[in-house]
Write an enzyme that holds these catalytic residues in place. Structure first.
Site, PDB file in Angstrom:
ATOM      1  N   ARG A   1       5.217  -0.218  -6.307  1.00 58.63           N
ATOM      2  CA  ARG A   1       5.201  -0.972  -5.054  1.00 58.63           C
ATOM      3  C   ARG A   1       4.211  -2.135  -5.099  1.00 58.63           C
ATOM      4  NH1 ARG A   1       7.181   2.006  -0.597  1.00 58.63           N
ATOM      5  NH2 ARG A   1       5.770   0.837   0.735  1.00 58.63           N
TER       6      ARG A   1
ATOM      7  N   CYS B   1       0.822  -1.208   0.000  1.00 60.47           N
ATOM      8  CA  CYS B   1       0.000   0.000   0.000  1.00 60.47           C
ATOM      9  C   CYS B   1       0.857   1.259   0.000  1.00 60.47           C
ATOM     10  CB  CYS B   1      -0.869   0.030   1.248  1.00 60.47           C
ATOM     11  SG  CYS B   1      -1.898  -1.412   1.410  1.00 60.47           S
TER      12      CYS B   1
ATOM     13  N   GLU C   1       8.664 -14.969 -10.851  1.00 60.44           N
ATOM     14  CA  GLU C   1       8.015 -13.703 -10.502  1.00 60.44           C
ATOM     15  C   GLU C   1       7.422 -12.986 -11.689  1.00 60.44           C
ATOM     16  OE1 GLU C   1      10.190 -11.232  -7.184  1.00 60.44           O
ATOM     17  OE2 GLU C   1      11.601 -11.862  -8.727  1.00 60.44           O
TER      18      GLU C   1
ATOM     19  N   TRP D   1      -3.001  -2.709  -1.505  1.00 58.28           N
ATOM     20  CA  TRP D   1      -2.599  -4.095  -1.792  1.00 58.28           C
ATOM     21  C   TRP D   1      -3.337  -4.914  -0.741  1.00 58.28           C
ATOM     22  CZ3 TRP D   1       0.258  -8.126   0.503  1.00 58.28           C
ATOM     23  CH2 TRP D   1       0.827  -9.045  -0.378  1.00 58.28           C
TER      24      TRP D   1
ATOM     25  N   GLU E   1      18.156 -17.702  -7.458  1.00 57.07           N
ATOM     26  CA  GLU E   1      17.738 -16.359  -7.866  1.00 57.07           C
ATOM     27  C   GLU E   1      17.245 -16.354  -9.321  1.00 57.07           C
ATOM     28  OE1 GLU E   1      16.968 -13.725  -6.490  1.00 57.07           O
ATOM     29  OE2 GLU E   1      17.229 -12.113  -7.948  1.00 57.07           O
TER      30      GLU E   1
ATOM     31  N   HIS F   1      18.905 -36.636  -6.287  1.00 57.55           N
ATOM     32  CA  HIS F   1      18.172 -37.060  -5.098  1.00 57.55           C
ATOM     33  C   HIS F   1      16.679 -36.755  -5.206  1.00 57.55           C
ATOM     34  CE1 HIS F   1      21.912 -38.024  -3.123  1.00 57.55           C
ATOM     35  NE2 HIS F   1      22.378 -36.825  -3.460  1.00 57.55           N
TER      36      HIS F   1
ATOM     37  N   LYS G   1       6.559  -4.348  -3.970  1.00 57.33           N
ATOM     38  CA  LYS G   1       7.989  -4.025  -3.912  1.00 57.33           C
ATOM     39  C   LYS G   1       8.506  -4.083  -2.492  1.00 57.33           C
ATOM     40  CE  LYS G   1      11.901  -2.760  -5.639  1.00 57.33           C
ATOM     41  NZ  LYS G   1      12.644  -3.890  -6.230  1.00 57.33           N
TER      42      LYS G   1
ATOM     43  N   ASN H   1      -1.811   2.598   5.899  1.00 59.90           N
ATOM     44  CA  ASN H   1      -0.970   1.423   5.605  1.00 59.90           C
ATOM     45  C   ASN H   1      -0.704   0.707   6.918  1.00 59.90           C
ATOM     46  OD1 ASN H   1      -0.776   2.335   3.035  1.00 59.90           O
ATOM     47  ND2 ASN H   1       1.386   2.887   3.127  1.00 59.90           N
ATOM     48  N   GLY H   2      -0.581  -0.603   6.876  1.00 62.48           N
ATOM     49  CA  GLY H   2      -0.312  -1.362   8.100  1.00 62.48           C
ATOM     50  C   GLY H   2      -1.508  -2.242   8.425  1.00 62.48           C
TER      51      GLY H   2
ATOM     52  N   LYS I   1      13.513 -15.152 -10.376  1.00 59.77           N
ATOM     53  CA  LYS I   1      13.239 -14.089 -11.360  1.00 59.77           C
ATOM     54  C   LYS I   1      12.239 -14.585 -12.391  1.00 59.77           C
ATOM     55  CE  LYS I   1      14.270 -11.220  -9.742  1.00 59.77           C
ATOM     56  NZ  LYS I   1      14.942 -11.047  -8.518  1.00 59.77           N
TER      57      LYS I   1
HETATM   58  C1  F6R Z   1      12.345 -10.501  -5.692  1.00 59.49           C
HETATM   59  C2  F6R Z   1      12.170  -9.505  -4.680  1.00 59.49           C
HETATM   60  C3  F6R Z   1      11.737  -9.936  -3.318  1.00 59.49           C
HETATM   61  C4  F6R Z   1      12.497  -9.111  -2.274  1.00 59.49           C
HETATM   62  C5  F6R Z   1      11.991  -9.427  -0.859  1.00 59.49           C
HETATM   63  C6  F6R Z   1      12.768  -8.686   0.186  1.00 59.49           C
HETATM   64  O1  F6R Z   1      12.715  -9.958  -6.912  1.00 59.49           O
HETATM   65  O2  F6R Z   1      12.353  -8.359  -4.929  1.00 59.49           O
HETATM   66  O3  F6R Z   1      11.926 -11.291  -3.123  1.00 59.49           O
HETATM   67  O4  F6R Z   1      13.848  -9.406  -2.374  1.00 59.49           O
HETATM   68  O5  F6R Z   1      10.635  -9.068  -0.771  1.00 59.49           O
HETATM   69  O6  F6R Z   1      12.703  -7.316  -0.027  1.00 59.49           O
HETATM   70  P1  F6R Z   1      13.759  -6.333   0.618  1.00 59.49           P
HETATM   71  O7  F6R Z   1      15.081  -6.630   0.015  1.00 59.49           O
HETATM   72  O8  F6R Z   1      13.257  -4.964   0.270  1.00 59.49           O
HETATM   73  O9  F6R Z   1      13.743  -6.604   2.088  1.00 59.49           O
END
Ligand code: F6R
Length: 614
Positions: free
Chosen positions: A27, A2, A494, A77, A487, A510, A609, A103-104, A491
């Site tokens: 975000r 949010c 996501e 959100w 990773e 395994h 985000k 927010n929260g 990617k």
């Molecule tokens: C993936 C991604 C998320 C963040 C995770 C932690 O591309 O961006 O997995 O890495 O939500 O976020 P931060 O680093 O902001 O604590």
């Protein structure tokens, strides 16, 4: 997650609020809304599901004529309640005198809702947030006309977290903001003020900001602001000048923020290294790292905690710290760390990693580590973020604003920062000068090597396009590149919504080997290091089962050419730094597949985000 914005001044509030909301789109959100107090002191509210463009069209369709210099806006959100217009913010009382954005999470909202309903309040949404506006209405004293005290009294009965902004038609010259666990920043302009949950929202308007802290209340008028505790005590705040420029939050000539951020990586790394690396002395220097040589020498264990992509960089960090500093390292998901009983010794060092510096789980892990008396270093990108502020010492990533939801350049800068930190601690311990020099000289070459990989973007795109219709992927790597397999898979998941798994290559036999057939592409990260021959055997195992093999390697090897379906060649570096180079083709593969599927890579579905709820 949010987002909150608010404006008070002489300009058209709706345009500034809509524009600021657009800057918060990255975000992640599912609906949005705006509340304005018009020239006749009426509350005008518009909420829509979907994109801000949608909200903008509706605002101009129904309320384009409204003249207003004061308003608040929100991107939601969903956490409590479905995605629909009723649940979108701002929320109003039934007489539409008050509006709030929040927010929260209000944890005791059910009890409060029951009490308020019994008192005659009518709720129009399923959200926890709506109780706040009814509480404000309840506590508002007609004779006093003091929105601040109504907000404060409301906050005294809620349990949970909040970043909020409230307005009232009887006081159409102020916004009241408050924060507890959810960020809030005030922007100071000339005879105008802004409030936002994220400094990016207001950057085009002002660079002078005041960070509101937990349990603080701010009363904002167009020409001044005052901050208070929840006990009405005045607090003096200092103004911070934000040095990110507006270009950093525009796409420039790129089709998406994510592509721009992938291509920014060589420069982002240079920014992270600048002033910190002194190769000729084998030395690394950090401004804000509160770690004395004595303390560094005594560290007997490091615990790194983070979430998502940042957790993957933590895993690479483990390999680096163990190799360069010879200290055992544990890596923990922040969400797990905070809910178990982590055993921390007095010579343990806790490192928390977070791009946003606001991730709720990571922040709580930091707090738990501090409660247990550990020294905590925070590695964050967002200047002034809560994690940056609450850590004992910190290192900024200097990646610049990362707008694409899927983290790319922040991840790279986490790797480079962890490499510097590992060398820094290593040098304070047993690492000889020549080794420090060798490593730092190699580190300085990484930006150029990444630029060389980026030059191959078209070739990588060609390869990626062969796999657009695939429904599953496996990513395998070993040693320093095992986290890169994780990773790469994340990617792809996501942004392309293709199921992908990352594994240590040797683990394939395994279990995951059962999945291999002609429909299963396997991406191998196979640098010419101590494990190359072993990876080659894993490739044989996949080929023997008709799997399709894509290899990322720095070695042009005739055997590999026969085995692999596709090979992406990358420049060589030392084993320890190879993750920084090998991740680049994986970012691009995910990117081009997602774009070919016409997906919104900057705002993937369901993702946010900055994950500020548990
Ligand atoms: C993936 C991604 C998320 C963040 C995770 C932690 O591309 O961006 O997995 O890495 O939500 O976020 P931060 O680093 O902001 O604590």
């Amino acid at each position: 997650m949010c987002g909150i914005v608010g404006y008070i001044g002489n300009r058209d509030a709706k345009e500034i609020i809509l524009d600021s909301l657009q800057r918060l789109e990255y975000r992640g959100y599912d609906s949005a809304g705006i509340a304005l107090i018009d020239e006749k002191n009426h509350m005008v509210v518009q909420k829509e599901v979907g994109r801000i463009d949608n909200l903008r069209n509706e605002v101009y369709k129904y309320n384009g004529e409204v003249e207003s210099q004061l308003g608040i806006g929100h991107t939601r959100w969903a956490t409590h309640g479905r995605v629909n217009e009723q649940n979108a913010h701002p929320h109003c009382d039934s007489k539409k005198r008050f509006a709030i954005v929040h927010n929260g999470i209000i944890e005791n909202y059910q009890v409060l809702r029951k009490i308020l309903t019994d008192k005659g309040h009518t709720f129009s949404s399923e959200t926890d947030s709506e109780v706040l506006v009814h509480l404000i209405e309840e506590f508002y004293k007609e004779e006093e006309r003091n929105l601040q005290s109504a907000v404060v009294e409301a906050l005294k009965v809620v349990e949970g977290t909040y970043g909020l902004a409230a307005i009232c038609i009887d006081e159409p010259y102020k916004i009241v903001g408050a924060r507890n666990g959810s960020p809030l920043v005030l922007g100071i302009g000339e005879n105008e003020m802004f409030i936002a949950s994220d400094v990016n929202a207001i950057m085009p308007y002002t660079k002078n900001v005041v960070y509101i802290e937990d349990k603080e209340v701010v009363v904002i008028k167009s020409e001044k602001f005052k901050t208070y505790t929840l006990d009405y005590q005045r607090i003096e705040k200092s103004i911070t000048v934000v040095d990110w420029d507006v270009d950093a939050i525009s796409k420039g000539d790129y089709e998406t923020f994510m592509l721009k951020e992938i291509f920014e990586q060589p420069n982002a790394i240079v920014d992270a290294l600048r002033g910190r690396v002194h190769a000729r002395d084998g030395a690394v220097k950090f401004g804000g790292l509160d770690l004395t040589p004595e303390h560094a020498k005594n560290i007997d264990k490091v615990i790194i905690t983070a979430c998502g992509t940042s957790w993957h960089s933590a895993l690479v960090g483990k390999y680096m710290i163990e190799r360069f500093a010879e200290i055992p390292v544990e890596v923990d998901y922040a969400s797990e760390f905070r809910y178990r009983n982590p055993v921390l010794g007095k010579n343990n060092l806790v490192i928390v990693i977070s791009q946003s510096g606001e991730t709720a789980d990571t922040l709580e892990a930091l707090r738990e580590a501090k409660r247990k008396g550990a020294k905590v270093i925070g590695i964050t990108n967002v200047i002034g973020s809560t994690i940056a502020k609450e850590s004992d010492g910190g290192i900024y990533l200097h990646a610049g604003p990362e707008i694409g939801v899927a983290s790319t350049k922040a991840f790279l800068n986490q790797l480079i920062t962890l490499a510097m930190l590992a060398i820094y601690i290593g040098r304070l311990k047993n690492m000889p000068l020549y080794e420090g020099e060798r490593l730092l000289e190699e580190l300085a070459l990484i930006p150029q090597k990444i630029a060389e990989v980026l030059e191959q973007a078209d070739k990588i795109k060609e390869i990626a396009l062969k796999y657009v219709h695939t429904t599953n992927f496996l990513y395998l790597g070993r040693g320093f590149n095992y986290p890169i397999a994780l990773e790469g898979a994340l990617k792809l998941k996501e942004i392309s919504y293709i199921h992908a798994e990352g594994y240590p290559a040797a683990e394939m036999k395994h279990g995951p080997i059962a999945l291999i057939d002609e429909n299963m592409p396997v991406v191998f990260i196979a640098p010419k290091d101590s494990l190359y021959e072993k990876i080659m055997s894993n490739i044989e195992e996949v080929k023997a089962r008709a799997g399709r093999v894509i290899v990322v390697t720095d070695l042009d090897d005739s055997v590999m050419r026969q085995k692999a379906d596709d090979i992406i060649y990358v420049p060589s570096t030392i084993e320890e730094f190879s993750p920084m180079i090998n991740i680049i083709p994986l970012q691009l593969i995910a990117y081009y597949i997602a774009r070919a599927k016409e997906l919104d890579v900057d705002k993937p579905r369901n993702l946010a985000k900055s994950v500020t709820v548990e």
